[in-house]
Design a protein around this motif. Structure first.
Motif, PDB file in Angstrom:
ATOM      1  N   GLN A  94       0.841  -1.191   0.000  1.00  0.00           N
ATOM      2  CA  GLN A  94       0.000   0.000   0.000  1.00  0.00           C
ATOM      3  C   GLN A  94       0.880   1.247   0.000  1.00  0.00           C
ATOM      4  O   GLN A  94       1.857   1.330   0.743  1.00  0.00           O
ATOM      5  CB  GLN A  94      -0.933   0.009   1.215  1.00  0.00           C
ATOM      6  CG  GLN A  94      -2.032  -1.027   1.128  1.00  0.00           C
ATOM      7  CD  GLN A  94      -3.053  -0.889   2.230  1.00  0.00           C
ATOM      8  OE1 GLN A  94      -3.240  -1.793   3.041  1.00  0.00           O
ATOM      9  NE2 GLN A  94      -3.748   0.240   2.261  1.00  0.00           N
ATOM     10  N   CYS A 140      -3.116   0.585  -3.839  1.00  0.00           N
ATOM     11  CA  CYS A 140      -2.926  -0.782  -3.380  1.00  0.00           C
ATOM     12  C   CYS A 140      -2.373  -1.623  -4.520  1.00  0.00           C
ATOM     13  O   CYS A 140      -2.924  -1.601  -5.619  1.00  0.00           O
ATOM     14  CB  CYS A 140      -4.267  -1.347  -2.914  1.00  0.00           C
ATOM     15  SG  CYS A 140      -4.249  -3.105  -2.522  1.00  0.00           S
ATOM     16  N   PHE A 166     -10.840  -7.641  -4.901  1.00  0.00           N
ATOM     17  CA  PHE A 166     -10.114  -6.614  -4.162  1.00  0.00           C
ATOM     18  C   PHE A 166     -11.062  -5.934  -3.183  1.00  0.00           C
ATOM     19  O   PHE A 166     -12.260  -5.803  -3.453  1.00  0.00           O
ATOM     20  CB  PHE A 166      -9.510  -5.596  -5.136  1.00  0.00           C
ATOM     21  CG  PHE A 166      -8.777  -6.249  -6.269  1.00  0.00           C
ATOM     22  CD1 PHE A 166      -9.312  -6.256  -7.545  1.00  0.00           C
ATOM     23  CD2 PHE A 166      -7.571  -6.896  -6.050  1.00  0.00           C
ATOM     24  CE1 PHE A 166      -8.651  -6.881  -8.593  1.00  0.00           C
ATOM     25  CE2 PHE A 166      -6.908  -7.524  -7.091  1.00  0.00           C
ATOM     26  CZ  PHE A 166      -7.444  -7.525  -8.373  1.00  0.00           C
ATOM     27  N   TRP A 197     -11.462  -2.934   0.237  1.00  0.00           N
ATOM     28  CA  TRP A 197     -10.979  -1.888   1.133  1.00  0.00           C
ATOM     29  C   TRP A 197     -11.725  -1.992   2.463  1.00  0.00           C
ATOM     30  O   TRP A 197     -12.945  -2.206   2.478  1.00  0.00           O
ATOM     31  CB  TRP A 197     -11.199  -0.493   0.553  1.00  0.00           C
ATOM     32  CG  TRP A 197     -10.217  -0.113  -0.512  1.00  0.00           C
ATOM     33  CD1 TRP A 197     -10.436  -0.088  -1.858  1.00  0.00           C
ATOM     34  CD2 TRP A 197      -8.872   0.325  -0.334  1.00  0.00           C
ATOM     35  NE1 TRP A 197      -9.311   0.313  -2.519  1.00  0.00           N
ATOM     36  CE2 TRP A 197      -8.328   0.579  -1.613  1.00  0.00           C
ATOM     37  CE3 TRP A 197      -8.042   0.526   0.781  1.00  0.00           C
ATOM     38  CZ2 TRP A 197      -7.024   1.023  -1.808  1.00  0.00           C
ATOM     39  CZ3 TRP A 197      -6.747   0.962   0.590  1.00  0.00           C
ATOM     40  CH2 TRP A 197      -6.244   1.211  -0.688  1.00  0.00           C
ATOM     41  N   VAL A 203     -13.656   3.668  -6.346  1.00  0.00           N
ATOM     42  CA  VAL A 203     -12.571   2.695  -6.493  1.00  0.00           C
ATOM     43  C   VAL A 203     -12.436   2.353  -7.965  1.00  0.00           C
ATOM     44  O   VAL A 203     -13.404   2.377  -8.725  1.00  0.00           O
ATOM     45  CB  VAL A 203     -12.814   1.399  -5.684  1.00  0.00           C
ATOM     46  CG1 VAL A 203     -12.685   1.661  -4.195  1.00  0.00           C
ATOM     47  CG2 VAL A 203     -14.156   0.771  -6.007  1.00  0.00           C
ATOM     48  N   CYS A 226      -6.149  -2.398   2.425  1.00  0.00           N
ATOM     49  CA  CYS A 226      -6.498  -3.050   1.175  1.00  0.00           C
ATOM     50  C   CYS A 226      -6.298  -4.550   1.348  1.00  0.00           C
ATOM     51  O   CYS A 226      -5.421  -4.984   2.114  1.00  0.00           O
ATOM     52  CB  CYS A 226      -5.581  -2.514   0.083  1.00  0.00           C
ATOM     53  SG  CYS A 226      -5.682  -3.390  -1.474  1.00  0.00           S
ATOM     54  N   SER A 263      -6.759  -8.539  -0.992  1.00  0.00           N
ATOM     55  CA  SER A 263      -7.104  -9.196  -2.247  1.00  0.00           C
ATOM     56  C   SER A 263      -7.266 -10.685  -2.010  1.00  0.00           C
ATOM     57  O   SER A 263      -6.717 -11.236  -1.047  1.00  0.00           O
ATOM     58  CB  SER A 263      -6.056  -8.931  -3.327  1.00  0.00           C
ATOM     59  OG  SER A 263      -4.822  -9.576  -3.040  1.00  0.00           O
TER      60      SER A 263
END
Lengths: 112, 114
Positions: free
Chosen positions: B6, B23, B32, B34, B67, B92, B94
């Protein structure tokens, strides 16, 4: 509604002692359950996760957790803690869409 | 294990300005996320994103938030304009799949809005 409760904001144990960090969840179905650890200035790291099968789940660094549907709990345990285990531990649940709900976290302090 | 990066680690801006949090997710991941953590409070889900689209957002994801992940580069969270209550740590994450697949988290961006 789904939620995760970690009743202990801070736990202090001596090095070599056993550990239990408590976690209770609320969800109508069986959720995916996780324990994450966060060291200072780092991201969350996964310790272990559970969805089905053996209710005792083994994770990294000799951590394990036990799922109890009757108690809606997913407590984290370790037989003998090391000073390097000092960190913040988060219990979390997610649903199939992967939206995660976190507990408030428990700060673990291991005394030498 | 897989790393999520990040950028920046810290950001201080004046209220009303725009900020973009970046990110760099795990390279083969497709989903992904947040999350926002206000000091002393729980980490809370903001949004998840897949195939160029927002899949789900929480009530914390205000109209001022957006985003995107243009051309497979950074996954970004933009706040325009910022407000004092946006001060928080933004994480962030994933994952490769849904259905409880492990999310890998970055170290967070500490945003302070003055």
């Amino acid at each position: 509604a789904q939620s995760v409760t970690q009743p202990d904001a801070r736990v202090t144990v001596s090095e070599g002692a056993s550990l239990q960090l408590r976690c209770k969840y609320s969800y109508s179905a069986t959720p995916y359950l996780f324990w994450y650890v966060q060291y200072p200035r780092q991201g969350l790291q996964l310790l272990l996760k559970y969805y089905s099968g053996d209710p005792v789940v083994q994770g990294v660094n000799s951590f394990e957790a036990e799922f109890s549907k009757s108690n809606s709990s997913f407590h984290l345990q370790k037989a003998s803690v090391h000073w390097s285990d000092s960190a913040v531990y988060f219990c979390a649940l997610s649903m199939r869409n992967n939206r995660i709900f976190f507990g408030d976290g428990t700060q673990l302090v291991v005394k030498p | 294990g897989p790393k999520v990066l990040q950028i920046p680690s810290h950001q201080i801006i004046d209220m009303g300005q725009m900020v973009t949090l970046n990110c760099d997710p795990v390279s083969n991941h497709l989903y992904f996320y947040w999350y926002k953590q206000i000091l002393g409070q729980q980490m809370e889900f903001l949004v998840n994103f897949y195939n160029g689209k927002v899949m789900e957002k929480s009530k914390l994801f205000k109209d001022q938030f957006s985003v995107e992940r243009p051309d497979g580069s950074y996954f970004t969270l933009k706040i325009q304009p910022t407000a004092l209550e946006d001060s928080a740590v933004y994480f962030c994450a994933s994952s490769l799949a849904l259905g409880g697949d492990t999310q890998y988290f970055g170290p967070g961006t500490r945003l302070l809005v003055l």
